[in-house]
Design an enzyme around this catalytic site. Sequence first.
Site, mmCIF file in Angstrom:
data_model
loop_
_atom_site.group_PDB
_atom_site.id
_atom_site.type_symbol
_atom_site.label_atom_id
_atom_site.label_comp_id
_atom_site.label_asym_id
_atom_site.label_seq_id
_atom_site.Cartn_x
_atom_site.Cartn_y
_atom_site.Cartn_z
ATOM 1 N N ASP A 278 0.849 -1.195 0.000
ATOM 2 C CA ASP A 278 0.000 0.000 0.000
ATOM 3 C C ASP A 278 0.887 1.248 0.000
ATOM 4 O O ASP A 278 1.438 1.578 1.041
ATOM 5 C CB ASP A 278 -0.973 -0.008 1.177
ATOM 6 C CG ASP A 278 -0.336 -0.389 2.512
ATOM 7 O OD1 ASP A 278 0.689 -1.112 2.539
ATOM 8 O OD2 ASP A 278 -0.869 0.044 3.539
ATOM 9 N N GLU B 230 12.602 1.158 7.430
ATOM 10 C CA GLU B 230 11.514 0.345 6.877
ATOM 11 C C GLU B 230 11.757 -0.049 5.430
ATOM 12 O O GLU B 230 11.438 -1.155 5.012
ATOM 13 C CB GLU B 230 10.217 1.145 6.999
ATOM 14 C CG GLU B 230 8.991 0.466 6.452
ATOM 15 C CD GLU B 230 7.801 1.403 6.387
ATOM 16 O OE1 GLU B 230 6.674 0.901 6.357
ATOM 17 O OE2 GLU B 230 8.000 2.633 6.344
#
Length: 570
Positions: free
Chosen positions: A319, A503
């Site tokens: 996403d 991340e």
Amino acid sequence: MIPPEIRRSVLLQKAIKLALAGTLLTFASFSATAADPSSDTETPQPPDILLGPLFNDVQNAKLLPDQKTFADAIPNSDPLMILADYRMQRNQSGFDLRHFVDVNFTLPKAGEKYVPPAGQSLREHIDGLWPVLTRSTKNVKKWDSLLPLPESYVVPGGRFREIYYWDSYFTMLGLAESGHWDKVADMVANFGYEIDAWGHIPNGNRTYYLSRSQPPFFAFMVELLAQHEGDDALKEYLPQLQKEYAYWMEGVETLQPGQQNQRVVKLEDGSVLNRYWDDRDTPRPESWVEDIATAKSNPNRPATEIYRDLRSAAASGWDFSSRWMDNPQQLSTIRTTTIVPVDLNALLYQLEKTLARASAAAGDRAKASQYDALANARQKAIEMHLWNNKEGWYADYDLQNNKIRDQLTAAALFPLYVNAAAKDRAAKVAAAAQAHQLQPGGLATTSVKSGQQWDAPNGWAPLQWVAAEGLQNYGQDDVAMEVTWRFLTNVQHTYDREKKLVEKYDVSSTGTGGGGGEYPLQDGFGWTNGVTLKMLDLICPQEKPCDSVPSTRPASLSATPTKTPSAATQ
């Protein structure tokens, strides 16, 4: 202005029914559910339903920089009472919405910034982070959006204060490398508990994540635990593996060719495959304003359709990505639910194979044969419908246009990762990945620059691991080494400069964190930590493990995957 300490008079009590007219609110006893997942409690509702117009008004007012903050806020008293108070006060002169929020809610606190000891190696830094990232839900408060779990768990880090489904497998790989098998066992137990409690593993342990799942890695988690505990782990979690499979296949028995139902798709030739799906079609509470703006930007589509596709993309883990869009520069063209993803179906193939193995371990040969047959049927469907023969790689299937998509993404490596690819096709995928996706800092997610985080130039730790292990499964060790070495170099250079793991990474160079998406770059970071430890052990011999990335590239990888090859690779 009404003072903070509002005296709820008899008049207010009588006004509650009127104030809440037309609002359906459902509550659950978290403590009872945590103690007994089979207890007959109602599903807890997310904050956008609990708080109705108050939630909408707070998010639209943009009182807080991150929309997830209010979704994670804890009501200080019964939400019914807070909402009634709000309905009575909001139109009064001098009403201050921010003050009302501060009085009636406890906002999540920013975690203390972890400052590692000076001079730590990469491995030492990661080992030191495990306790920092460990959380417990023993003290979950009533009306909290956080869902309680029986055991402690490791979170990704940053704004992600809860456990996430597919993230956790890659985190667990690192925990196992660090010798924390107790934590691995605890996290598998938590996911087994969630399956028993909710019928599936939600996106994360928040009420607003209950309407969807994420890439189904539970079978991999149980297989990982079985490396330490043997077949006992497979037998113990066989019931939960079966429930996980039932969730993904719900409704398949009623489908006719050309039909879809929730997560299941039956193609015109009768092949059964799966897609991502969210049960709700409203803005995501954690991205409320952004989703509303996205829907408004495309008035030619029903807003509910866009919301469902945004939510379903969140279920995919990607996403967002051009992979799900007609126009990569326009998020409102997203149509996740009309796409059959190759990675999802590879993972469900693995689930079917694990179910066969677990059934055999439990002595049920008939069930084992049934699951093997289902896996074989899915493998044939993947080869038939998710292989782009013109381009020479695995890709997603477009239900809307009834054809294979042309886009090459890192998802093309998943059939190799689960040993479901034919040898000749695996070689073509390896060549395509090397020619089109391999960058100085690792494997690019796609070749499209859309501004979304699951597109170029970003590379993500889990996709690097899937690629490296999948390529090794088929003897493509040189390409696997390139992926491993380039990504590790990127991680090491970033760590040398910033003393943290992040991340995602910009793979167009080395030493830079990734960008794009809905929120700033997060550090911590669970799955990067896990993949980094696994890759360090790939490039360094077992008799001489390395704590940081060596200055020179090794000639070859020192370890190979231990998975049993399927018939496709033999």
